[in-house]
Design a protein around this motif. Structure first.
Motif, short mmCIF file in Angstrom:
data_model
loop_
_atom_site.label_atom_id
_atom_site.label_comp_id
_atom_site.label_asym_id
_atom_site.label_seq_id
_atom_site.Cartn_x
_atom_site.Cartn_y
_atom_site.Cartn_z
N CYS A 114 127.91 41.69 -37.25
CA CYS A 114 128.67 40.92 -38.25
C CYS A 114 129.81 41.79 -38.74
CB CYS A 114 127.76 40.51 -39.40
SG CYS A 114 128.52 39.34 -40.53
N THR A 115 131.03 41.36 -38.50
CA THR A 115 132.20 42.12 -38.91
C THR A 115 132.76 41.58 -40.22
OG1 THR A 115 133.70 40.69 -37.70
CG2 THR A 115 132.78 42.58 -36.49
N LYS A 116 133.73 42.29 -40.77
CA LYS A 116 134.37 41.85 -42.01
C LYS A 116 135.12 40.53 -41.79
CE LYS A 116 135.07 46.30 -44.19
NZ LYS A 116 136.04 47.29 -44.65
N SER A 117 135.54 40.29 -40.57
CA SER A 117 136.29 39.07 -40.28
C SER A 117 135.39 37.93 -39.80
CB SER A 117 137.36 39.36 -39.23
OG SER A 117 136.75 39.78 -38.03
N CYS A 118 134.09 38.06 -39.99
CA CYS A 118 133.15 37.02 -39.55
C CYS A 118 133.45 35.71 -40.27
CB CYS A 118 131.71 37.45 -39.83
SG CYS A 118 130.49 36.20 -39.36
N LEU A 119 133.73 34.67 -39.51
CA LEU A 119 134.08 33.37 -40.06
C LEU A 119 132.90 32.72 -40.78
CD1 LEU A 119 136.31 31.18 -40.16
CD2 LEU A 119 135.34 30.27 -38.06
N LEU A 120 131.70 33.05 -40.36
CA LEU A 120 130.50 32.39 -40.90
C LEU A 120 129.93 33.09 -42.13
CD1 LEU A 120 128.78 31.69 -37.47
CD2 LEU A 120 130.11 30.10 -38.86
N ALA A 121 130.27 34.35 -42.34
CA ALA A 121 129.68 35.14 -43.43
C ALA A 121 129.82 34.52 -44.81
CB ALA A 121 130.24 36.56 -43.42
N PRO A 122 130.98 33.98 -45.18
CA PRO A 122 131.08 33.43 -46.54
C PRO A 122 130.19 32.20 -46.78
CG PRO A 122 133.27 33.72 -45.57
CD PRO A 122 132.27 33.96 -44.49
N TYR A 123 129.78 31.54 -45.71
CA TYR A 123 129.07 30.28 -45.86
C TYR A 123 127.58 30.37 -45.55
CZ TYR A 123 133.99 29.35 -45.46
OH TYR A 123 135.34 29.41 -45.62
N PRO B 191 124.55 52.55 -38.99
CA PRO B 191 125.68 53.24 -38.37
C PRO B 191 126.25 52.44 -37.21
CG PRO B 191 123.87 54.77 -38.70
CD PRO B 191 123.38 53.42 -39.04
N LEU B 192 125.45 51.59 -36.59
CA LEU B 192 125.96 50.77 -35.50
C LEU B 192 127.00 49.77 -36.01
CD1 LEU B 192 122.63 49.92 -33.64
CD2 LEU B 192 124.35 51.61 -32.99
N LEU B 193 126.89 49.42 -37.29
CA LEU B 193 127.78 48.42 -37.85
C LEU B 193 128.84 49.02 -38.76
CD1 LEU B 193 125.14 45.75 -38.91
CD2 LEU B 193 126.44 45.83 -36.80
N SER B 194 128.84 50.31 -38.97
CA SER B 194 129.76 50.91 -39.93
C SER B 194 131.19 50.77 -39.45
CB SER B 194 129.40 52.38 -40.16
OG SER B 194 129.55 53.08 -38.95
N GLY B 195 132.11 50.92 -40.37
CA GLY B 195 133.51 50.77 -40.03
C GLY B 195 133.98 49.37 -40.37
N SER B 196 133.87 48.47 -39.43
CA SER B 196 134.38 47.11 -39.62
C SER B 196 133.27 46.14 -40.02
CB SER B 196 135.04 46.63 -38.33
OG SER B 196 134.07 46.54 -37.32
N ALA B 197 132.20 46.62 -40.58
CA ALA B 197 131.06 45.75 -40.90
C ALA B 197 130.95 45.51 -42.39
CB ALA B 197 129.78 46.37 -40.38
N VAL B 198 130.31 44.38 -42.72
CA VAL B 198 129.96 44.09 -44.10
C VAL B 198 128.60 44.70 -44.37
CG1 VAL B 198 131.30 41.96 -44.23
CG2 VAL B 198 128.95 41.88 -43.43
N GLN B 199 128.12 44.63 -45.58
CA GLN B 199 126.82 45.21 -45.91
C GLN B 199 125.70 44.35 -45.34
OE1 GLN B 199 126.01 45.52 -50.03
NE2 GLN B 199 124.19 46.75 -49.75
#
Length: 169
Positions: free
Chosen positions: A45-54, A24-32
């Motif tokens: 880690c947000t949906k717009s995290c630059l590092l997440a895809p890599y 719940p701390l990450l819900s809303g703008s967070a990825v799984q």
């Protein structure tokens, strides 16, 4: 491990299904769950995290090595300066170079390249020796075939002479 404990009010308790569990701390703008980088950096880690895809959450060591050599801010700066189509290659290169630098702090990738070049030269020399041995063996085999053919021709010539000699008598 199930964090859906109905009796506690921990940040991990939620009524969502276990397959799409998000804090719940990450819900809303967070990825799984946080990406590998955010997991290591212990940040949201947000949906717009630059590092997440890599840096996937399943491979945290990938980020740990790159972070140890380059630092998170330098990785982010580098990725921001590149077009999106080249970012995956850049991350792959950074991770490779970081691994090489960790294994060989003095020479890094240059040491790995030098080692591979030496092995290549050794294998090429071995190949040249093997090819030379094959040529020698073929030459010997050809010479042996020529000697055998010559011997048989000489034998046949001798038989022809004897046959002619007996016929004349």
């Amino acid at each position: 491990m199930d964090y859906n404990d109905k009796t506690s009010n921990t940040p991990f308790s939620s009524s969502s299904s276990s397959s799409s569990r998000v804090s719940p701390l990450l819900s809303g703008s967070a990825v799984q769950g946080p990406c590998g980088a955010c997991k290591v950096l212990r940040r949201r880690c947000t949906k717009s995290c630059l590092l997440a895809p890599y840096f996937p959450p399943t491979e945290p060591m990938k980020f740990i090595y790159a972070h140890k050599i380059y630092g998170a801010s330098n990785i982010v700066k580098c990725l921001q300066e590149l077009p999106e189509s080249k970012r995956a290659d850049a991350v792959s290169s950074m991770v490779y170079e970081a691994n090489a630098r960790i294994r060989d702090p003095v020479y890094g990738c240059a040491g790995a390249i030098s080692h591979l070049q030496k092995r290549l030269n050794d294998v090429q020399a071995e190949l040249a020796m093997t090819q030379a041995e094959i040529l020698i063996m073929r030459s010997q085999q050809q010479q042996q075939q020529n000697d055998n053919a010559s011997f048989l021709d000489n034998r046949n010539l001798g038989l022809d002479w004897e046959t002619d000699h007996w016929e004349q008598k």
